[in-house]
Design a protein around this motif. Structure first.
Motif, PDB file in Angstrom:
ATOM      1  N   LEU A 176       0.833  -1.199   0.000  1.00  0.00           N
ATOM      2  CA  LEU A 176       0.000   0.000   0.000  1.00  0.00           C
ATOM      3  C   LEU A 176       0.863   1.242   0.000  1.00  0.00           C
ATOM      4  O   LEU A 176       1.814   1.362   0.777  1.00  0.00           O
ATOM      5  N   ASN A 177       0.505   2.201  -0.864  1.00  0.00           N
ATOM      6  CA  ASN A 177       1.253   3.444  -0.974  1.00  0.00           C
ATOM      7  C   ASN A 177       0.707   4.556  -0.098  1.00  0.00           C
ATOM      8  O   ASN A 177       1.414   5.530   0.167  1.00  0.00           O
ATOM      9  N   SER A 178      -0.552   4.462   0.306  1.00  0.00           N
ATOM     10  CA  SER A 178      -1.111   5.480   1.202  1.00  0.00           C
ATOM     11  C   SER A 178      -2.356   4.944   1.868  1.00  0.00           C
ATOM     12  O   SER A 178      -2.994   3.994   1.382  1.00  0.00           O
ATOM     13  N   VAL A 179      -2.717   5.555   2.978  1.00  0.00           N
ATOM     14  CA  VAL A 179      -3.969   5.277   3.680  1.00  0.00           C
ATOM     15  C   VAL A 179      -4.473   6.585   4.258  1.00  0.00           C
ATOM     16  O   VAL A 179      -3.685   7.382   4.787  1.00  0.00           O
TER      17      VAL A 179
ATOM     18  N   GLY B   3      -2.994   1.215  -3.891  1.00  0.00           N
ATOM     19  CA  GLY B   3      -2.231  -0.017  -3.923  1.00  0.00           C
ATOM     20  C   GLY B   3      -1.378  -0.244  -5.148  1.00  0.00           C
ATOM     21  O   GLY B   3      -1.503   0.433  -6.174  1.00  0.00           O
ATOM     22  N   PHE B   4      -0.519  -1.248  -5.035  1.00  0.00           N
ATOM     23  CA  PHE B   4       0.346  -1.668  -6.129  1.00  0.00           C
ATOM     24  C   PHE B   4      -0.430  -2.293  -7.281  1.00  0.00           C
ATOM     25  O   PHE B   4       0.107  -2.456  -8.374  1.00  0.00           O
TER      26      PHE B   4
ATOM     27  N   GLY C  46       0.260  -0.814 -13.269  1.00  0.00           N
ATOM     28  CA  GLY C  46       0.927   0.290 -12.586  1.00  0.00           C
ATOM     29  C   GLY C  46       0.363   0.500 -11.197  1.00  0.00           C
ATOM     30  O   GLY C  46      -0.580  -0.163 -10.774  1.00  0.00           O
ATOM     31  N   TRP C  47       0.936   1.458 -10.490  1.00  0.00           N
ATOM     32  CA  TRP C  47       0.582   1.729  -9.102  1.00  0.00           C
ATOM     33  C   TRP C  47      -0.346   2.927  -8.992  1.00  0.00           C
ATOM     34  O   TRP C  47      -0.189   3.917  -9.712  1.00  0.00           O
ATOM     35  N   VAL C  48      -1.267   2.853  -8.052  1.00  0.00           N
ATOM     36  CA  VAL C  48      -1.913   4.055  -7.540  1.00  0.00           C
ATOM     37  C   VAL C  48      -1.030   4.517  -6.389  1.00  0.00           C
ATOM     38  O   VAL C  48      -0.835   3.799  -5.414  1.00  0.00           O
ATOM     39  N   THR C  49      -0.454   5.693  -6.532  1.00  0.00           N
ATOM     40  CA  THR C  49       0.554   6.153  -5.583  1.00  0.00           C
ATOM     41  C   THR C  49      -0.017   6.969  -4.429  1.00  0.00           C
ATOM     42  O   THR C  49       0.649   7.166  -3.417  1.00  0.00           O
TER      43      THR C  49
ATOM     44  N   VAL D  83      -3.886   9.681  -7.493  1.00  0.00           N
ATOM     45  CA  VAL D  83      -2.785   9.942  -8.412  1.00  0.00           C
ATOM     46  C   VAL D  83      -2.072   8.629  -8.640  1.00  0.00           C
ATOM     47  O   VAL D  83      -2.102   7.723  -7.794  1.00  0.00           O
ATOM     48  N   SER D  84      -1.401   8.529  -9.796  1.00  0.00           N
ATOM     49  CA  SER D  84      -0.910   7.219 -10.192  1.00  0.00           C
ATOM     50  C   SER D  84       0.292   7.318 -11.107  1.00  0.00           C
ATOM     51  O   SER D  84       0.734   8.404 -11.493  1.00  0.00           O
ATOM     52  N   ASP D  85       0.822   6.135 -11.457  1.00  0.00           N
ATOM     53  CA  ASP D  85       2.039   6.043 -12.255  1.00  0.00           C
ATOM     54  C   ASP D  85       1.912   6.657 -13.641  1.00  0.00           C
ATOM     55  O   ASP D  85       2.923   6.981 -14.271  1.00  0.00           O
ATOM     56  N   ASP D  86       0.700   6.795 -14.139  1.00  0.00           N
ATOM     57  CA  ASP D  86       0.520   7.376 -15.468  1.00  0.00           C
ATOM     58  C   ASP D  86       0.536   8.898 -15.451  1.00  0.00           C
ATOM     59  O   ASP D  86       0.347   9.539 -16.483  1.00  0.00           O
TER      60      ASP D  86
END
Length: 337
Positions: free
Chosen positions: A228-231, A244-245, A268-271, A284-287
């Motif tokens: 997980l990239n954020s909570v 998540g990844f 890709g990831w949701v960052t 926000v995300s890898d794209d």
């Protein structure tokens, strides 16, 4: 650099960026590239408008930057892997920098509830409490690896920190380690509920542990998202959104029920993901795209600033403004109209 922290560094770099809105920006010019970038309107219900852009930190390659807005709305704190924490006025005017000794990458930070102090989480395993005038008030030592996140619980209850060592520690503000919560897997991201009574902590195995303000384990939620990239909590403290990844953002109730699954990317990831006051969801995300969603999973609007990968997003408490950050330190402020 202490070699015992090196294995955690490669993992920590993948965390990305975190932002918060900076209101009242003046005298900050929007670049020509930003003016030419795409703001795509997908619904008559809202429209995104770019307000400003500025460089918070000079970062290259893999980096981490987080930005937090003080509760009283007067200050902005930015922290980054250049080893600096910076205090800004809400118009973007630089006030001062905070530099630990020895200099170490700063992974995260937070304001106290009364906005009179900050706390920083560093790669050297130390959390530092600072006055806004730049003095170190206390150093919290006890983690055996980098401190990945840190929050003030309340003025009375002290501070909580997470670490690459897999533990969560609760501290008094005078530096005493009250107790330690051991967990399987590395803990990287935390959020505290607006009511201050619940802490959400992520683990790299894709779980969220809900802790009370006294360290009691309330529940563990399996997200199915991988790392997980954020909570983030909703404003009423009843919902949690995760990034998540696996290319999704998901919304959970506090009893662990998944109520929304946003398929942001096929690959890709949701960052980063965050709630507005009115429960809009921003991802926000890898794209490199910011997207706004409602709780029914409808895509409302999107924005592509043309800055490659975006790291994280946060709403201003008024719910009408938000900001995004690119991995090299550029911050973009937007308004929802």
């Amino acid at each position: 650099m202490n070699k015992k922290f090196l294995p955690a560094l490669a993992l920590s770099f993948s965390l990305g960026l975190s932002t918060c809105f900076i209101p009242g920006t003046v005298g900050l010019n929007i670049s020509p590239n930003l003016r030419q970038s795409s703001v795509k309107r997908l619904s008559n219900r809202l429209k995104l408008e770019v307000m400003s852009q500025f460089q918070g930190h000079q970062l290259t390659g893999e980096a981490i930057i987080h930005i937090h807005y003080s509760r009283d709305g007067r200050y902005l704190l930015s922290v980054a892997t250049d080893g600096l924490a910076k205090l800004w006025a809400t118009d973007g005017k630089f006030i001062r920098a905070f530099v630990g000794q020895p200099v170490a990458m700063v992974f995260n930070g937070a304001f106290s509830s009364d906005s009179s102090q900050i706390v920083t989480a560093s790669y050297d395993g130390v959390a530092r409490i600072w006055s806004l005038q730049g003095q170190v008030l206390r150093e919290l030592r006890g983690h055996t690896s980098g401190v990945t996140d840190v929050k003030f619980l309340s003025e009375e209850q002290g501070i909580v920190s997470s670490s690459d060592d897999g533990t969560v520690r609760y501290w008094s503000k005078d530096g005493n380690n009250w107790f330690t919560v051991p967990k399987t897997g590395v803990s990287r991201n935390m959020d505290i509920s607006p009511q201050g009574n619940l802490l959400a902590v992520t683990q790299d195995i894709g779980t969220i542990t809900l802790l009370s303000s006294r360290g009691d384990i309330i529940r563990t939620i399996g997200t199915g998202q991988g790392r997980l990239n954020s909570v983030s909590f909703s404003a009423d403290g009843k919902l949690i959104v995760t990034a998540g990844f696996d290319g999704t953002a998901r919304v959970f109730t506090l009893d662990g029920k998944e109520i929304v699954k946003l398929k942001v990317l096929d690959k890709g990831w949701v960052t980063g993901a965050a709630f507005s006051r009115d429960k809009l969801i921003a991802t926000v995300s890898d794209d490199g795209i910011l997207r706004l969603w409602d709780l029914d999973g409808n895509l409302l609007d999107s924005f592509n600033p043309g800055l490659e990968r975006l790291g994280s997003v946060a709403f201003h408490p008024d719910g009408k403004n938000l900001a995004i950050a690119a991995y090299h330190g550029t911050l973009i402020l937007l308004k929802i109209k």
